[in-house]
Design a protein around this motif. Sequence first.
Motif, PDB file in Angstrom:
ATOM      1  N   PRO A  92     -13.088  -0.186  -1.670  1.00  0.00           N
ATOM      2  CA  PRO A  92     -12.865  -1.222  -0.650  1.00  0.00           C
ATOM      3  C   PRO A  92     -13.131  -0.771   0.781  1.00  0.00           C
ATOM      4  O   PRO A  92     -13.214  -1.627   1.677  1.00  0.00           O
ATOM      5  CB  PRO A  92     -11.388  -1.587  -0.838  1.00  0.00           C
ATOM      6  CG  PRO A  92     -10.760  -0.379  -1.452  1.00  0.00           C
ATOM      7  CD  PRO A  92     -11.826   0.213  -2.341  1.00  0.00           C
ATOM      8  N   ASP A  99      -7.888   2.310   6.752  1.00  0.00           N
ATOM      9  CA  ASP A  99      -6.550   2.887   6.869  1.00  0.00           C
ATOM     10  C   ASP A  99      -6.672   4.406   7.004  1.00  0.00           C
ATOM     11  O   ASP A  99      -7.398   5.039   6.224  1.00  0.00           O
ATOM     12  CB  ASP A  99      -5.708   2.564   5.627  1.00  0.00           C
ATOM     13  CG  ASP A  99      -5.337   1.099   5.555  1.00  0.00           C
ATOM     14  OD1 ASP A  99      -5.415   0.414   6.589  1.00  0.00           O
ATOM     15  OD2 ASP A  99      -4.966   0.642   4.451  1.00  0.00           O
ATOM     16  N   ASP A 136     -14.932  -3.677   2.810  1.00  0.00           N
ATOM     17  CA  ASP A 136     -14.794  -4.400   4.067  1.00  0.00           C
ATOM     18  C   ASP A 136     -16.165  -4.404   4.734  1.00  0.00           C
ATOM     19  O   ASP A 136     -16.704  -3.332   5.066  1.00  0.00           O
ATOM     20  CB  ASP A 136     -13.758  -3.657   4.928  1.00  0.00           C
ATOM     21  CG  ASP A 136     -13.501  -4.347   6.262  1.00  0.00           C
ATOM     22  OD1 ASP A 136     -14.491  -4.744   6.905  1.00  0.00           O
ATOM     23  OD2 ASP A 136     -12.325  -4.457   6.651  1.00  0.00           O
ATOM     24  N   THR A 158     -11.252   0.365   3.018  1.00  0.00           N
ATOM     25  CA  THR A 158     -10.225  -0.168   3.920  1.00  0.00           C
ATOM     26  C   THR A 158     -10.023   0.794   5.097  1.00  0.00           C
ATOM     27  O   THR A 158      -9.883   2.002   4.888  1.00  0.00           O
ATOM     28  CB  THR A 158      -8.889  -0.320   3.156  1.00  0.00           C
ATOM     29  OG1 THR A 158      -9.128  -1.064   1.961  1.00  0.00           O
ATOM     30  CG2 THR A 158      -7.863  -1.037   4.012  1.00  0.00           C
ATOM     31  N   ASN A 193      -9.237   7.525   3.566  1.00  0.00           N
ATOM     32  CA  ASN A 193      -9.805   6.668   4.608  1.00  0.00           C
ATOM     33  C   ASN A 193     -11.302   6.452   4.341  1.00  0.00           C
ATOM     34  O   ASN A 193     -11.873   7.079   3.448  1.00  0.00           O
ATOM     35  CB  ASN A 193      -9.534   7.272   5.992  1.00  0.00           C
ATOM     36  CG  ASN A 193     -10.192   8.634   6.166  1.00  0.00           C
ATOM     37  OD1 ASN A 193     -11.400   8.758   6.003  1.00  0.00           O
ATOM     38  ND2 ASN A 193      -9.406   9.663   6.489  1.00  0.00           N
ATOM     39  N   PRO A 194     -11.963   5.585   5.101  1.00  0.00           N
ATOM     40  CA  PRO A 194     -13.372   5.274   4.786  1.00  0.00           C
ATOM     41  C   PRO A 194     -14.305   6.477   4.852  1.00  0.00           C
ATOM     42  O   PRO A 194     -15.269   6.557   4.077  1.00  0.00           O
ATOM     43  CB  PRO A 194     -13.742   4.235   5.847  1.00  0.00           C
ATOM     44  CG  PRO A 194     -12.462   3.643   6.297  1.00  0.00           C
ATOM     45  CD  PRO A 194     -11.437   4.724   6.174  1.00  0.00           C
ATOM     46  N   PRO A 200       0.802  -1.240   0.000  1.00  0.00           N
ATOM     47  CA  PRO A 200       0.000   0.000   0.000  1.00  0.00           C
ATOM     48  C   PRO A 200       0.827   1.278   0.000  1.00  0.00           C
ATOM     49  O   PRO A 200       0.501   2.222  -0.721  1.00  0.00           O
ATOM     50  CB  PRO A 200      -0.829  -0.135   1.279  1.00  0.00           C
ATOM     51  CG  PRO A 200      -0.961  -1.605   1.491  1.00  0.00           C
ATOM     52  CD  PRO A 200       0.344  -2.181   1.021  1.00  0.00           C
TER      53      PRO A 200
END
Length: 525
Positions: A397, A401, A479, A399, A364-365, A297
């Motif tokens: 996705p 992060d 996710d 993710t 980020n999400p 990543p």
Amino acid sequence: MSAPGFVLDVDERTPPLVLFEGEGIRAERLPVGSRVVYPPASLPGIRDLDTAIREALLRPHGIEPLPELLKPGMRLTVVFDDVSLPLPSMRRPDVRGRIIEHVLEIAARRGVEDIEIVAANALHRRMTAAELRHVVGDRVFRGYFPHRLRNHDAEDRDNLLHLGLTGAGEDVEINRRAAESDLLVYVNVNLIALNGGAKSVSVGLASYRSLRHHHNTHTLRHSRSFNDPPNSALHHSFDRMLDVIGGRLKIFTVETTVNGDSFPPSMGFLTTHEWDWGIADRIGFLGVRHGNRALPPRLRRRLLNSIKAPYGVTGVTAGAPSAVHPITLANVHRQQVTAVQGQADIGVFGVPYVGPYNVNSIMNPVLAMCMALGYLFNFYLNKPIVRRGGVGIFIHPLTPDFHPVHHPSYIDFYDEVLTETTDPARMEAVFEKRFAEDPWYIHLYRTGHAFHGVHPFYMWYWGAHAMQHLGDVVFVGADPEVAARMGFRAAATLSDALETASHTVGTSPSITCLHTPPITMADVR
């Protein structure tokens, strides 16, 4: 004359279509009968840009030519859009830097010495020295940084000035240096219709005290869309604030627009119609798709953030903000708007890796939600591409992060607020003030490169209109735990997402996909 935008009706011969899935890309085959909205072909850029800039400064709209506004002993502040524009970042030289050089040359000839340059970052993170240099260019950077080229600080109480209230009781508080200048020159890149106009100064140089009046759930729910200023409560508030600012400060704005060349030729497959692909496009697609998957990543993000767009500049217009912005909007629409007949039951959107708030960072999400339900959903005039009660399918996705330096309050927002509520009105009432006034977040914003503590709330409100409009939201490839925490559904594939959507819109839905890049705005009739 470039080719106009169009709506593709998918049939058995239609090849798989390229869609972003965050930091990756996929080729997706849509059901027969789906519609895909493509933007007009990329417009030609201005060949002699320096001449166009000079002409704009000498023949502005609604105000005297720039040289006539400049005189010895005056205080001049030059302000420019921060790193959030354009997306991806522009290949050097950035048009803002070229304009600033022309402004400074004229100012020098007119004997102006008291000059400062300010990045209009509002509550965004401070730009790094390298990012400032990228925008303004080497000569300006060397001459002005750090003492006369800096970021706006929305928490520096000594350097903010409250100019008064609008007729709706909204506080107008902006950067003191700018407010007390004899002339403010604002230099922008108008990537989408949301940007520019009254927004530039009333948002870019504002404080939380001022921004809270329009960056809230009520205003965003009544902005339909925020890319359609006449129908946007957000823009109505910007206009009221600019009226107050304009009563105290003379503003000379320079607005620019760019074409659809948002990726370098090596990634031309992203902006070429799939049925026109040559062998180089196919190889490029496969290389990027599989290469991205293979990279760790951190390296993948470094490569993606290194991409610079070879935009052509399609317009340079200067003058009073109210006279300039209609011309700018017409240029934006000329590049991005495609007429669409009727709404669909389902809208499909590929979510890209970069948005205004994760340049040189991580999406980020929360930012992915903002990009999906905030920006992509709002790329419309008149009506959304999805009917009320329909389903939005977004490919990303989600993710979990986060960039610890850029987005510290996002981490706590994700852990502490989204575990309690996803209702923007409730989080605004219960949680916003604590995050906005948290001394640690303010310290990180002022001294590091962190977004302001309140910023994740604003990004969540950005999706308030879509959340209210849609009957369901599905993220493909997401996710599941992250999607559930955010109040959305996750699906492994587009087929699974359509199956999930069938519970809301039935088994024979109409489907419209907004194809990006380049940016496409649907004019839905």
